[in-house]
Design an enzyme around this catalytic site. Structure first.
Site, short mmCIF file in Angstrom:
data_model
loop_
_atom_site.label_atom_id
_atom_site.label_comp_id
_atom_site.label_asym_id
_atom_site.label_seq_id
_atom_site.Cartn_x
_atom_site.Cartn_y
_atom_site.Cartn_z
N ARG A 174 0.81 -1.22 0.00
CA ARG A 174 0.00 0.00 0.00
C ARG A 174 0.84 1.27 0.00
NH1 ARG A 174 -4.99 -1.24 -0.05
NH2 ARG A 174 -5.72 0.85 0.47
N LEU A 175 2.09 1.17 -0.43
CA LEU A 175 2.96 2.33 -0.57
C LEU A 175 2.83 2.85 -2.01
CD1 LEU A 175 6.07 1.07 1.43
CD2 LEU A 175 4.20 2.56 2.21
#
Length: 197
Positions: A174-175
């Site tokens: 989720r970066l």
């Protein structure tokens, strides 16, 4: 990282071209958010029918809920989500009607059934039965058996002139990568910044 360009339209065009090749259904589909008279937001799907330096164009019945929202509060937001590419693009800005000539040209390019449907549908209003809709379609088809179907006066387009365009690309854990373009007015130059996921 998303490669930064001086003009976000270049990046949009590149991503859009990739979506045209990879999206299984319709890469032109976007979520359109408007605001009602009481300030309540509303969102629905529409289809992009063109984009250039002057903005992003879609068409609708001006007497529909979204048409009434846009005429009363001419601001909107768009979201393209291309799941196959794990990308999305957000746009926000003022909205203005297209010219009658633009609307006529696009309406003339639609298939005849869609043209008849634009006359027959009282978009967003209560429908008493499917039969009632089919009856209206038959009535308008009978009125326009010969020749071109004229564009209904209540059917036209809108152009969103973005003041914000954000490119989002999925990242591991989720970066995500986020690149935002922003300008204070439609004629001003763009500034950019990267955002935390």
């Amino acid at each position: 990282m998303i490669p930064e360009k001086s003009d976000p339209l270049e990046l949009f065009a590149a991503w859009y071209a990739e979506a045209e090749k990879s999206e299984p259904n319709d890469p032109t589909a976007l979520s359109l958010a408007t605001v009602g008279p009481d300030g309540t937001p509303a969102v629905r799907m529409v289809l992009l029918k063109g984009f250039d330096a002057s903005g992003f164009v879609f068409y609708t019945n001006h007497e529909s809920r979204k048409g009434e929202h846009l005429l009363a509060h001419p601001k909107a937001a768009m979201l393209f989500h291309w799941k196959s590419l794990r990308r999305q693009i957000r746009l926000e800005g003022p909205v203005a009607p297209t010219t009658a000539e633009e609307a006529d040209a696009y309406f003339g390019s639609r298939d005849r059934g869609s043209q008849i449907g634009a006359w027959a549908s009282d978009q967003s209003r209560p429908l008493e039965s499917r039969f009632a809709l089919e009856k209206r379609v038959a009535e308008y088809a009978a009125r326009h058996v010969i020749g071109k179907v004229p564009r209904p006066p209540h059917w036209s387009g809108f152009r969103l002139k973005p003041l914000l365009i954000e490119f989002w690309q999925d990242g591991a854990f989720r970066l995500h990568d986020r690149l935002e373009y922003r300008r204070p007015s439609p004629d001003a130059p763009w500034t950019t910044r990267t955002l935390y996921p």
